[in-house]
Design a protein around this motif. Sequence first.
Motif, short mmCIF file in Angstrom:
data_model
loop_
_atom_site.label_atom_id
_atom_site.label_comp_id
_atom_site.label_asym_id
_atom_site.label_seq_id
_atom_site.Cartn_x
_atom_site.Cartn_y
_atom_site.Cartn_z
N VAL A 1 0.84 -1.20 0.00
CA VAL A 1 0.00 0.00 0.00
C VAL A 1 0.88 1.25 0.00
CG1 VAL A 1 -1.65 1.35 1.36
CG2 VAL A 1 -1.97 -1.11 1.10
N TRP A 2 1.90 1.25 0.83
CA TRP A 2 2.81 2.40 0.93
C TRP A 2 3.46 2.68 -0.43
CZ3 TRP A 2 2.52 3.58 6.18
CH2 TRP A 2 3.10 4.79 6.57
N ALA A 3 3.94 1.63 -1.08
CA ALA A 3 4.59 1.80 -2.38
C ALA A 3 3.59 2.23 -3.45
CB ALA A 3 5.27 0.50 -2.80
N THR A 4 2.36 1.70 -3.38
CA THR A 4 1.34 2.05 -4.36
C THR A 4 0.94 3.52 -4.24
OG1 THR A 4 0.47 -0.20 -4.35
CG2 THR A 4 -0.99 1.51 -5.18
N LEU A 5 0.77 3.99 -3.01
CA LEU A 5 0.41 5.39 -2.80
C LEU A 5 1.50 6.34 -3.28
CD1 LEU A 5 -1.17 5.21 0.78
CD2 LEU A 5 -2.36 5.69 -1.36
N GLY A 6 2.74 5.88 -3.27
CA GLY A 6 3.86 6.72 -3.68
C GLY A 6 4.26 6.55 -5.13
N SER A 7 3.38 5.98 -5.96
CA SER A 7 3.74 5.76 -7.37
C SER A 7 2.56 6.06 -8.27
CB SER A 7 4.21 4.32 -7.58
OG SER A 7 3.17 3.41 -7.28
N SER A 8 2.85 6.48 -9.50
CA SER A 8 1.81 6.68 -10.50
C SER A 8 1.50 5.33 -11.16
CB SER A 8 2.27 7.68 -11.56
OG SER A 8 3.46 7.23 -12.18
N GLU A 9 0.37 5.26 -11.86
CA GLU A 9 -0.06 3.99 -12.45
C GLU A 9 0.94 3.43 -13.44
OE1 GLU A 9 -3.90 3.74 -14.08
OE2 GLU A 9 -4.95 4.03 -12.19
N ASN A 10 1.51 4.31 -14.28
CA ASN A 10 2.41 3.80 -15.32
C ASN A 10 3.76 3.39 -14.78
OD1 ASN A 10 3.18 6.39 -14.71
ND2 ASN A 10 3.60 7.01 -16.82
N GLN A 11 4.08 3.76 -13.53
CA GLN A 11 5.34 3.37 -12.91
C GLN A 11 5.15 2.36 -11.78
OE1 GLN A 11 8.60 4.36 -13.71
NE2 GLN A 11 7.58 5.14 -15.55
N ARG A 12 3.90 1.90 -11.61
CA ARG A 12 3.61 1.09 -10.41
C ARG A 12 4.28 -0.27 -10.43
NH1 ARG A 12 -2.12 2.24 -8.73
NH2 ARG A 12 -1.04 4.22 -8.40
N SER A 13 4.30 -0.93 -11.58
CA SER A 13 4.93 -2.26 -11.66
C SER A 13 6.40 -2.17 -11.27
CB SER A 13 4.80 -2.83 -13.07
OG SER A 13 3.46 -3.11 -13.38
N ILE A 14 7.07 -1.13 -11.76
CA ILE A 14 8.49 -0.96 -11.44
C ILE A 14 8.68 -0.64 -9.96
CG2 ILE A 14 10.52 0.51 -11.86
CD1 ILE A 14 9.63 0.75 -14.75
N ARG A 15 7.77 0.20 -9.40
CA ARG A 15 7.91 0.56 -7.99
C ARG A 15 7.70 -0.64 -7.08
NH1 ARG A 15 7.46 4.95 -4.36
NH2 ARG A 15 8.39 4.08 -2.48
N LEU A 16 6.72 -1.48 -7.41
CA LEU A 16 6.45 -2.65 -6.57
C LEU A 16 7.57 -3.69 -6.68
CD1 LEU A 16 2.60 -3.20 -6.99
CD2 LEU A 16 3.82 -1.89 -5.28
N ILE A 17 8.09 -3.88 -7.88
CA ILE A 17 9.20 -4.83 -8.04
C ILE A 17 10.47 -4.27 -7.43
CG2 ILE A 17 10.06 -4.08 -10.29
CD1 ILE A 17 9.63 -7.74 -9.28
N THR A 18 10.56 -2.92 -7.31
CA THR A 18 11.71 -2.31 -6.64
C THR A 18 11.75 -2.72 -5.18
OG1 THR A 18 11.73 -0.39 -8.12
CG2 THR A 18 12.82 -0.13 -6.00
#
Length: 455
Positions: free
Chosen positions: A139-156
């Motif tokens: 949730v924390w990572a999702t709130l801090g990312s835009s939709e088009n960058q979300r896959s990269i943020r979560l895998i980060t």
Amino acid sequence: MTIIMSRTWIEPVVAAAQFASSFYDTGLIMVVKNYYNQTVSTTNSSSDNDLQKSISNFYIIYNLITKLTPLVPAYILAKLGDNNYREFSLCVPLTGYLVSSSILLLLILLDLPIQVMFGSAAINGLTGGFIAYWAGVMVWATLGSSENQRSIRLITNDCVFGMAGFAGSLISGHIFVNLQIGNSQGAALVSCSLANYILCLLYVIFVLRIPQLKDANIKEPSQAISENTTENLDEPIDCEYTEHSRLMDDQSNGMSAVRSMDVPVNTHASKVLIFLLFSSVSLYNASVNGTEDVINFFVLKKPLNWGPVEVGYGNAAAYMIFITSFLGVLVFSRFLGDHSLILIGMFSFGVGVLIMAFASWTYVYYIARVAMLFSLIPVPTIRSMLSKRVQETSYGKIFAILQIIMAVIAVMASSAFIKIYQATLDWFSGFSFIVIFIIVFISFILISVTFCMEK
């Protein structure tokens, strides 16, 4: 400004917590092995099998308690998180981890019976366990990312998780063997785990701040109209502009009507897709977790017959997959969509688990790990796909429900895989990996169906 932004980063918590967890995992498996080694003679192969069964039976009960007791607490913590108490979903499970490490340390220092760890697992579960903790991180990572960058943020986050696990596992075996508190082997290792969990809690309580959703700067229509009306109360009305606005509103209403006609079809399709995504990721996650659980015993048995240092190295190789999966998403996402990334990851894991079934030498184990290079891509990518299909206010609930379903299926599958491993020890100890491969293939088919539906 940079300092303020950095206080929303969840990555330091992920790194420190996983560093602590890798120490705890190595310490626990070696303490369990040493405990049962004192009660089961290993002078012949049959006794070696008895040792394997004793260790695996301990882990069956331990995993059942650890993965089933968090179900209700994790959901409650997720609901609290959605009601603006985000820190609870991190602080409470981290406190449980801290208590578990403390109990393991007391077990080593006071020479308590190994069954004490079942109580430790219960405490860990009642505080939300990994289900609540990882749902909070997502949730924390999702709130801090835009939709088009979300896959990269979560895998980060998975990459940080893996790098910390790799480093911790690499040195954990050496700490277990070479550093002791008195005559208590493993106490120094568990003390390091305890210290890292304390750092995590201090960071969450005093440093971490809730991020704002990256797409939150797009205002709701009612909010934009309200602000526009307030700003222009004293301005003269332009009749030409008003007429233009009316025409635009008519066009907008027409488009809304067209969209509303599609809602029933899209809603039904979305529910089917979400069901398929849940099913696929749950089966795949159960296969991955089941593989790691079986490997814990598989490497302790002849012909591999690993000690603490080799176990640490093996765990480090497992964590390398987090890093290579992250790099895979970073590179492949430039050319491929989410579905293609998921299929690559599943294929990678399927090949690796087949090789692991025939790992009679240490180098074959590492070949299997190399084949699994991209095996962790599917889970965070599917989470990203799910986040794009639900409202922001439901992130905590949807991630918690997903974690709960994944945990229930994983613990049942893991217990089944371990029982298969016990039953086939005498004739083919790698048979359980063949069964896991079949489950991965089913998951592969389900995600392929979602791909065809969306096309």
